[in-house]
Design a protein around this motif. Sequence first.
Motif, PDB file in Angstrom:
ATOM      1  N   SER A 193      42.689  77.993  80.288  1.00 28.32           N
ATOM      2  CA  SER A 193      43.779  77.033  80.416  1.00 28.32           C
ATOM      3  C   SER A 193      43.246  75.613  80.583  1.00 28.32           C
ATOM      4  N   GLU A 194      42.207  75.450  81.392  1.00 29.07           N
ATOM      5  CA  GLU A 194      41.625  74.127  81.604  1.00 29.07           C
ATOM      6  C   GLU A 194      40.971  73.598  80.337  1.00 29.07           C
ATOM      7  N   ASP A 233      43.687  72.337  78.061  1.00 29.85           N
ATOM      8  CA  ASP A 233      44.216  71.053  78.533  1.00 29.85           C
ATOM      9  C   ASP A 233      43.246  69.910  78.264  1.00 29.85           C
ATOM     10  N   SER A 247      43.126  68.839  74.666  1.00 32.17           N
ATOM     11  CA  SER A 247      44.425  68.430  74.109  1.00 32.17           C
ATOM     12  C   SER A 247      44.975  69.460  73.131  1.00 32.17           C
TER      13      SER A 247
END
Length: 298
Positions: free
Chosen positions: A265-266, A269, A272
């Motif tokens: 997930s990181e 993020d 982008s």
Amino acid sequence: MNGIDEFMLLKRLTEAYGPSTVEDEVIKIIKDELGDDYNTVLTGHKNLITWKQTANYKRTIVFQAHMDELGLRPYKYESNGYIELTPTGGIPRDVSNLQVTFQPGDVNGVLVVRTREGARPRFFVDIGAKDAKEALEMVPRHANAAYSKVLLEESNTQLKGKSFDDRAGCAAIVQAMKEMGHDGENRVIGVFTAREETGNWPVTELYRVMLENELSPDLIVNVECCPAEEVPGGPDGYAAVGKGIVLVHMDASYEPDPELCRFMSEIADSSSVKSQHMAVRAGSGELGRLALGFGVAG
């Protein structure tokens, strides 16, 4: 790869015939696309393992997707020439009037679904036979049907075709292997599995062959297609086209390492990359058995 190469690879894969146990055409496309620079092993039940020999690597990462598509097999030959079918995988109830193709023989037919409240749907096919004898002559008992070929097309924003589950995953892995093939830090292995739609996954065989070839992974990433609403943009959809990749935090048989979920997930993020999140209540795949068998995160 450029956009044209990516589209043509996905086109070849999604248009290929390949229900469970007859994934041969898909296997050939993947091997041809990767070429002779990659080692390949094909197991007895048609799991395809591919990798490029890399020296001084620190980690071995496995990307896994399944090659087979939904299928139907003959169950009973009716006196009126129809054939009752047994589905391989989750064939929807609303497939009446869709065309399927049987192999061997390249015989086309039209699906007819009989439904009754509280009972499982019964799937039949009309192949134009006058009776059971002619139907059997046209479609032998060992034949296998899949949805007839649908050409992959693109609009300004989306693609449409058949068998994205999981030919899209296969295409993504082939692309990743080509782009990461010279990454000296990681040895990347593509595992393209067979028979996923049957639910009887030949994972034990795959596990044994990988050990024999010294291909034990440090991490396994399953690249799969997920459920969505029947109507795009519907209110009850688990995930939506155009809203990004879907990160699955559990399925019915396996819960991935929470730290791995957080890490993915990181990374999405920080890169982008739009992402969605899902916990699958019903259904599962090979990832859990592979990860537990090797004792690694997946």
